[in-house]
Design a protein around this motif. Structure first.
Motif, PDB file in Angstrom:
ATOM      1  N   LEU A 183     -19.346  -5.010  -6.855  1.00 47.84           N
ATOM      2  CA  LEU A 183     -20.553  -4.370  -6.320  1.00 47.84           C
ATOM      3  C   LEU A 183     -21.537  -5.408  -5.787  1.00 47.84           C
ATOM      4  O   LEU A 183     -22.206  -5.169  -4.776  1.00 47.84           O
ATOM      5  CB  LEU A 183     -21.212  -3.509  -7.399  1.00 47.84           C
ATOM      6  N   THR A 184     -21.629  -6.551  -6.447  1.00 50.79           N
ATOM      7  CA  THR A 184     -22.493  -7.605  -5.927  1.00 50.79           C
ATOM      8  C   THR A 184     -21.829  -8.308  -4.738  1.00 50.79           C
ATOM      9  O   THR A 184     -22.509  -8.731  -3.789  1.00 50.79           O
ATOM     10  CB  THR A 184     -22.848  -8.629  -7.017  1.00 50.79           C
ATOM     11  N   HIS A 185     -20.514  -8.406  -4.762  1.00 47.49           N
ATOM     12  CA  HIS A 185     -19.753  -9.054  -3.684  1.00 47.49           C
ATOM     13  C   HIS A 185     -19.937  -8.344  -2.336  1.00 47.49           C
ATOM     14  O   HIS A 185     -19.989  -8.993  -1.294  1.00 47.49           O
ATOM     15  CB  HIS A 185     -18.268  -9.070  -4.084  1.00 47.49           C
ATOM     16  N   ILE A 186     -20.050  -7.016  -2.353  1.00 47.32           N
ATOM     17  CA  ILE A 186     -20.109  -6.265  -1.083  1.00 47.32           C
ATOM     18  C   ILE A 186     -21.531  -6.111  -0.550  1.00 47.32           C
ATOM     19  O   ILE A 186     -21.717  -5.584   0.551  1.00 47.32           O
ATOM     20  CB  ILE A 186     -19.459  -4.875  -1.216  1.00 47.32           C
ATOM     21  N   ILE A 187     -22.536  -6.562  -1.286  1.00 45.38           N
ATOM     22  CA  ILE A 187     -23.911  -6.445  -0.804  1.00 45.38           C
ATOM     23  C   ILE A 187     -24.052  -7.178   0.533  1.00 45.38           C
ATOM     24  O   ILE A 187     -23.624  -8.318   0.679  1.00 45.38           O
ATOM     25  CB  ILE A 187     -24.910  -6.995  -1.833  1.00 45.38           C
ATOM     26  N   GLY A 188     -24.619  -6.487   1.506  1.00 38.07           N
ATOM     27  CA  GLY A 188     -24.797  -7.063   2.828  1.00 38.07           C
ATOM     28  C   GLY A 188     -23.655  -6.807   3.786  1.00 38.07           C
ATOM     29  O   GLY A 188     -23.762  -7.107   4.976  1.00 38.07           O
ATOM     30  N   SER A 189     -22.547  -6.225   3.278  1.00 45.44           N
ATOM     31  CA  SER A 189     -21.418  -5.891   4.144  1.00 45.44           C
ATOM     32  C   SER A 189     -21.487  -4.414   4.523  1.00 45.44           C
ATOM     33  O   SER A 189     -22.320  -3.662   4.013  1.00 45.44           O
ATOM     34  CB  SER A 189     -20.098  -6.166   3.411  1.00 45.44           C
ATOM     35  N   ASN A 190     -20.567  -3.978   5.378  1.00 46.54           N
ATOM     36  CA  ASN A 190     -20.571  -2.565   5.745  1.00 46.54           C
ATOM     37  C   ASN A 190     -19.915  -1.694   4.687  1.00 46.54           C
ATOM     38  O   ASN A 190     -19.767  -0.486   4.872  1.00 46.54           O
ATOM     39  CB  ASN A 190     -19.926  -2.341   7.128  1.00 46.54           C
ATOM     40  N   SER A 191     -19.523  -2.291   3.560  1.00 43.57           N
ATOM     41  CA  SER A 191     -19.035  -1.522   2.407  1.00 43.57           C
ATOM     42  C   SER A 191     -20.126  -1.337   1.359  1.00 43.57           C
ATOM     43  O   SER A 191     -19.922  -0.626   0.371  1.00 43.57           O
ATOM     44  CB  SER A 191     -17.830  -2.226   1.772  1.00 43.57           C
ATOM     45  N   ASP A 192     -21.266  -1.968   1.565  1.00 46.07           N
ATOM     46  CA  ASP A 192     -22.393  -1.877   0.640  1.00 46.07           C
ATOM     47  C   ASP A 192     -22.866  -0.434   0.542  1.00 46.07           C
ATOM     48  O   ASP A 192     -22.909   0.294   1.532  1.00 46.07           O
ATOM     49  CB  ASP A 192     -23.522  -2.765   1.162  1.00 46.07           C
ATOM     50  N   ILE A 193     -23.208  -0.004  -0.670  1.00 44.31           N
ATOM     51  CA  ILE A 193     -23.605   1.391  -0.877  1.00 44.31           C
ATOM     52  C   ILE A 193     -25.093   1.514  -1.159  1.00 44.31           C
ATOM     53  O   ILE A 193     -25.705   0.637  -1.756  1.00 44.31           O
ATOM     54  CB  ILE A 193     -22.808   2.047  -2.027  1.00 44.31           C
ATOM     55  N   ASP A 194     -25.647   2.627  -0.720  1.00 42.52           N
ATOM     56  CA  ASP A 194     -27.026   3.000  -1.029  1.00 42.52           C
ATOM     57  C   ASP A 194     -27.009   3.716  -2.372  1.00 42.52           C
ATOM     58  O   ASP A 194     -26.354   4.754  -2.522  1.00 42.52           O
ATOM     59  CB  ASP A 194     -27.567   3.905   0.069  1.00 42.52           C
ATOM     60  N   THR A 195     -27.700   3.178  -3.352  1.00 41.36           N
ATOM     61  CA  THR A 195     -27.693   3.766  -4.691  1.00 41.36           C
ATOM     62  C   THR A 195     -28.863   4.720  -4.942  1.00 41.36           C
ATOM     63  O   THR A 195     -28.969   5.292  -6.029  1.00 41.36           O
ATOM     64  CB  THR A 195     -27.724   2.656  -5.753  1.00 41.36           C
ATOM     65  N   THR A 196     -29.711   4.930  -3.963  1.00 41.76           N
ATOM     66  CA  THR A 196     -30.897   5.759  -4.153  1.00 41.76           C
ATOM     67  C   THR A 196     -30.535   7.174  -4.583  1.00 41.76           C
ATOM     68  O   THR A 196     -29.735   7.850  -3.929  1.00 41.76           O
ATOM     69  CB  THR A 196     -31.716   5.828  -2.847  1.00 41.76           C
ATOM     70  N   GLY A 197     -31.108   7.612  -5.706  1.00 41.92           N
ATOM     71  CA  GLY A 197     -30.890   8.969  -6.186  1.00 41.92           C
ATOM     72  C   GLY A 197     -29.510   9.221  -6.757  1.00 41.92           C
ATOM     73  O   GLY A 197     -29.130  10.383  -6.998  1.00 41.92           O
ATOM     74  N   LYS A 198     -28.755   8.148  -7.026  1.00 44.67           N
ATOM     75  CA  LYS A 198     -27.378   8.302  -7.491  1.00 44.67           C
ATOM     76  C   LYS A 198     -27.222   7.837  -8.940  1.00 44.67           C
ATOM     77  O   LYS A 198     -28.104   7.195  -9.497  1.00 44.67           O
ATOM     78  CB  LYS A 198     -26.427   7.544  -6.558  1.00 44.67           C
ATOM     79  N   ILE A 199     -26.109   8.207  -9.528  1.00 45.24           N
ATOM     80  CA  ILE A 199     -25.796   7.808 -10.898  1.00 45.24           C
ATOM     81  C   ILE A 199     -24.780   6.678 -10.822  1.00 45.24           C
ATOM     82  O   ILE A 199     -23.635   6.878 -10.424  1.00 45.24           O
ATOM     83  CB  ILE A 199     -25.265   8.995 -11.718  1.00 45.24           C
ATOM     84  N   LEU A 200     -25.224   5.488 -11.162  1.00 47.31           N
ATOM     85  CA  LEU A 200     -24.413   4.285 -11.029  1.00 47.31           C
ATOM     86  C   LEU A 200     -23.656   4.023 -12.328  1.00 47.31           C
ATOM     87  O   LEU A 200     -24.222   4.121 -13.415  1.00 47.31           O
ATOM     88  CB  LEU A 200     -25.327   3.094 -10.722  1.00 47.31           C
TER      89      LEU A 200
END
Length: 306
Positions: A183-200
């Motif tokens: 999850l930290t590895h994909i930050i900034g890539s087009n696989s990065d996810i928006d976690t707003t309002g979600k259950i992580l």
């Protein structure tokens, strides 16, 4: 979020190795379960018997396998053989056009977290769950059954005991997450996810404790934690420490990272690198209930948010 069609007996699933190489003999029992117990047909990827250094064949071989299975309308699900490292190397080689038009289940965890997050951004559900190499591990029988239930369209309903570190509350949102390092590895890539309002949900294996802290700080600084609906902390297995000890457990590190936020948090949920790795349908809207007498995770459909 689009939910792929539930499997039915007689359907065909593709088996593929997207990351590290596989001992094919070790996954033969899993193939037998899929065929004889679940009543499905299988298509075997070339990557299951390919080797290129630590990988299950070259990037080209693994990507070609995955592309073929994504594009084949007769294949209704794709199940990963194992993780390790390497799936994120393939994502920019893949054309998801046919997959978007004809969604199907994609299953895996650990390194495959990158693939699941990429699929999440396509607005399609996927399954964070046990993989072929681990189908027959001792103590993993129920984890395997949870995967079967998700794939065959049975409702999600999990319950675990309370943990002293839990933060009480009720949350509703899409499940997202997986391996913390990925999850930290994909930050900034087009696989990065928006976690707003979600259950992580989070899990990891074989990391140093200071590294868990570093990755949690990265999630926090990049804004991945502040707007969560809820947090599920899974297994953090086989962790290491330096000669000068870090001084906190993984759970305590995570507790500190989210202390200022008000969303519900539960710890020691059975997801991650242990036999009790329950299937989590990524993208599924669920209700997380954390109370003094236990924790519940259920499909949000037909479940009122009290």
């Amino acid at each position: 979020m689009i939910q792929p069609k539930a499997l039915q007996k007689g359907d065909t699933v593709g088996l593929v190795a997207l990351a590290c190489k596989v001992d094919f003999e070790l996954i033969k029992p899993a193939i037998e379960v899929i065929e004889k117990v679940w009543g499905l047909n299988v298509v075997l990827g070339t990557s299951l018997t390919s080797k290129y250094h630590q990988f299950a064949g070259t990037d080209e071989i693994r990507a070609r396998d995955f592309q073929m299975m994504l594009d084949d309308p007769n294949i209704k699900a794709i199940i990963s053989a194992r993780g390790g490292y390497g799936s994120s190397r393939l994502l920019d080689r893949i054309d998801f056009t046919q997959f978007i038009q004809h969604p199907k289940w994609v299953v895996g965890f650990s390194d495959i977290t990158a693939v699941l997050c990429h699929i999440h951004n396509l607005n399609i559900e996927s399954v964070h769950a046990t993989m072929l190499k681990l189908f027959m591990q001792d103590g993993g029988e129920y984890a395997l059954e949870t995967l079967r239930k998700v794939l065959f369209g049975e409702p999600l309903a999990y319950h675990i005991p309370a943990n002293a570190l839990n933060k009480m509350g009720i949350a509703k949102g899409q499940l997202v997450g997986g391996n913390l390092a990925m999850l930290t590895h994909i930050i900034g890539s087009n696989s990065d996810i928006d976690t707003t309002g979600k259950i992580l949900f989070l899990e990891d294996v074989g990391e140093y404790l200071y590294s868990i802290d570093r990755m949690m700080i990265q999630l926090k600084r990049s804004g991945k934690l502040k707007s969560l609906a809820g947090l599920i902390v899974g297994h953090f297995s086989d962790l290491e420490d330096n000669e000068v000890q870090f001084g906190k457990t993984a759970n305590q590190i995570i507790e500190d990272a989210v202390a200022e936020y008000n969303f519900p948090v539960c710890y020691d949920f059975p997801v991650g690198h242990e036999p009790t790795n329950w299937a989590m349908p990524c993208g599924r809207e669920v209700i997380l209930t954390v109370e003094n007498n236990g924790v519940w995770v259920k499909d949000a459909v037909n479940e009122p948010l009290i």
